[in-house]
Design an enzyme around this catalytic site. Sequence first.
Site, mmCIF file in Angstrom:
data_model
loop_
_atom_site.group_PDB
_atom_site.id
_atom_site.type_symbol
_atom_site.label_atom_id
_atom_site.label_comp_id
_atom_site.label_asym_id
_atom_site.label_seq_id
_atom_site.Cartn_x
_atom_site.Cartn_y
_atom_site.Cartn_z
ATOM 1 N N THR A 186 2.254 -53.731 -79.595
ATOM 2 C CA THR A 186 2.921 -52.594 -78.950
ATOM 3 C C THR A 186 1.840 -51.578 -78.599
ATOM 4 O OG1 THR A 186 3.214 -51.410 -81.012
ATOM 5 C CG2 THR A 186 5.010 -52.839 -80.337
ATOM 6 N N GLU A 331 9.271 -55.393 -79.516
ATOM 7 C CA GLU A 331 9.849 -55.910 -80.764
ATOM 8 C C GLU A 331 11.081 -56.767 -80.518
ATOM 9 O OE1 GLU A 331 8.709 -52.911 -80.211
ATOM 10 O OE2 GLU A 331 7.762 -52.034 -81.971
ATOM 11 N N LYS A 439 14.055 -30.454 -78.073
ATOM 12 C CA LYS A 439 14.912 -29.842 -79.091
ATOM 13 C C LYS A 439 15.001 -28.338 -78.843
ATOM 14 C CE LYS A 439 13.758 -33.377 -82.428
ATOM 15 N NZ LYS A 439 12.502 -33.946 -81.871
ATOM 16 N N TRP A 444 19.927 -31.128 -78.671
ATOM 17 C CA TRP A 444 19.000 -31.987 -77.948
ATOM 18 C C TRP A 444 19.258 -31.965 -76.447
ATOM 19 C CZ3 TRP A 444 18.679 -37.208 -81.089
ATOM 20 C CH2 TRP A 444 18.088 -36.933 -82.326
HETATM 21 P P1 ADP Z 1 5.493 -49.316 -75.255
HETATM 22 O O1 ADP Z 1 6.210 -48.544 -74.189
HETATM 23 O O2 ADP Z 1 5.268 -48.516 -76.504
HETATM 24 O O3 ADP Z 1 4.359 -50.084 -74.742
HETATM 25 P P2 ADP Z 1 7.580 -51.240 -75.140
HETATM 26 O O4 ADP Z 1 7.187 -51.792 -73.816
HETATM 27 O O5 ADP Z 1 8.015 -52.164 -76.176
HETATM 28 O O6 ADP Z 1 6.423 -50.447 -75.773
HETATM 29 O O7 ADP Z 1 8.631 -50.097 -74.876
HETATM 30 C C1 ADP Z 1 9.902 -50.081 -75.393
HETATM 31 C C2 ADP Z 1 10.534 -48.754 -75.105
HETATM 32 O O8 ADP Z 1 10.561 -48.504 -73.712
HETATM 33 C C3 ADP Z 1 11.974 -48.672 -75.523
HETATM 34 O O9 ADP Z 1 12.106 -48.410 -76.892
HETATM 35 C C4 ADP Z 1 12.473 -47.539 -74.648
HETATM 36 O O10 ADP Z 1 12.148 -46.270 -75.176
HETATM 37 C C5 ADP Z 1 11.696 -47.724 -73.390
HETATM 38 N N1 ADP Z 1 12.520 -48.433 -72.402
HETATM 39 C C6 ADP Z 1 12.490 -49.734 -72.082
HETATM 40 N N2 ADP Z 1 13.380 -50.012 -71.106
HETATM 41 C C7 ADP Z 1 14.002 -48.844 -70.809
HETATM 42 C C8 ADP Z 1 15.029 -48.455 -69.885
HETATM 43 N N3 ADP Z 1 15.598 -49.306 -69.049
HETATM 44 N N4 ADP Z 1 15.415 -47.156 -69.889
HETATM 45 C C9 ADP Z 1 14.855 -46.254 -70.721
HETATM 46 N N5 ADP Z 1 13.887 -46.550 -71.588
HETATM 47 C C10 ADP Z 1 13.454 -47.828 -71.638
#
Ligand code: ADP
Length: 542
Positions: A186, A331, A439, A444
């Site tokens: 990640t 994940e 916040k 929120w």
């Molecule tokens: P990182 O962004 O840390 O590299 P990931 O690609 O696993 O890791 O990102 C997952 C996160 O991306 C989710 O927990 C969420 O916050 C955000 N995310 C993914 N798809 C969407 C979506 N369609 N709308 C809003 N947020 C999203």
Amino acid sequence: MLRGLMMDQPLIVSSLLSHAARFHSDTEIVSRTIEGPIHRYTYRDAEARAKRFAQALARLGVTQSDRVGTLAWNSYRHLEIYYGTAGMGAVVHTLNPRLFPDQITYIVGHAEDRVIAFDINLAPLVEKLASQCPAVKCWIAMTDRAHMPAINVPGLLCYEELIAAESGAFEWPSFDEYAATCLCYTSGTTGNPKGVLYSHRSTVLHAYAASLPDVFACSAREVILPVVPMFHVNCWGIPYIAPLNGAKLVFPGAALDGKSLYELFETEQVTLTAGVPTVWLSLLAYMKRHGLKFSTVRRAVVGGSAAPPAMIKEFRELYGVECQHAWGMTEMSPLGTFNVLKAKHRALSRESQFAVQVKQGRVIYGVDMKIVDADGKALAHDGVGFGDLMVRGPWVTSGYFKGEGGDPLVDGWFPTGDVATIDADGFMQITDRSKDVIKSGGEWISSIDLENIAMAHPAIAEAAAIGIAHPKWDERPLIVAIKRPGAMVTREDLLKFFEGKIAKWWMPDDVAFVAELPHTATGKLSKLTLRQSFKDYKLPGT
Ligand code: ADP
């Protein structure tokens, strides 16, 4: 318990490519190569070469469970490495070349990569990394002899020579379906990156579920161009979903600019594509500038961060493309939800349908999902109450590689770090990442909602909403926005645009226009960087 009498055949990823090679043997895989020309071959060829790569790995001393890194764009060779490595029982570890070299070095060390294959345009990066990664014994340049980069790294090998030396007489081994297939870190917006280790079983189950009609709706009639990189959560599963269905694959290589992508969409008659919102912003801007339309693209899957409603509308109304919103995370392999309307929505007006389509979508069978309050109590699915989103399922992680960060689960559920609502029809909507929520006065404010409104303004190209420290309210929203080229818009114009669209206390306190917004290595707005650069910002009246 009476046991069923079905064959005991493990779910192994090599079976996906074998299936495509046998039953879709002449279906094409087309790639824009780093060397320049367009390369095309078939699933039959892909499997034959993946087997040779598996043999080559064995010759290099790679054994089952060893990690093989890749630093590469979307291409046929990367696909061969995916299958050759996982197929022989080793683990593909996709590295994101957009990370800082120090981060890559850390991840390579943590994963204990033995071999790393790389695209030749990343040779300067490899040269920097090699001395910092002494445990990597071989660096494989994914090219032929004529295009070998002139770099000085230990154990430099040529991919084409490596596989040409093998016979290809190789049967994919069978093993425990719980064996690891792929490792993906990640981005680690806080702390060190953490490795998510997928199994053969989780990958095949995810590919089945992702193929369903209410998800990717994949079939042997689709032509898929994944813009999402193969190092971003396995390209959202597309390298597995496409061979499972016998869909044609089109890989864009490193050329992700509007012109190059548009050209491939048209020449290869692409029907389905997928990527994060930022790539679509630049592609759509390019198409608008040149008055272009899609001839064959019918669906664009958007995920990774919230798809702005204005983009969903633009895809549909200007280009006749259904923009499908998807949500997931590293994940989760990554898919959790996908947005496709139900039968009952058909009779609704376009606007009412649109209100559903902007949500992140319905949960896919295989993933279980709930929202909880601060005490962990499950909240109602009423589309209003929001809480922490929790998931579980056979393709959701149970913990990070080498136990990094401890046990992440809470009563067997994985906390996503997202805050969401779920409505009575099961459509989930993210209001924010918990660390991005603004916040104010103990309540929120959704940064995503504010961004979506700002980006619906015709003069705004991209916008981010962040919380700025406020002496009375704790935080108040600031909009940081990029104007479209040549557009005229003032702070007051943009603030006026919010009026009537949100509660009064959600109104942003200020607008800052910038030339550029920071993005993460996976192309998402980097709120962390933005908050840092605006940490001393003074809101009006404070
Ligand atoms: P990182 O962004 O840390 O590299 P990931 O690609 O696993 O890791 O990102 C997952 C996160 O991306 C989710 O927990 C969420 O916050 C955000 N995310 C993914 N798809 C969407 C979506 N369609 N709308 C809003 N947020 C999203």
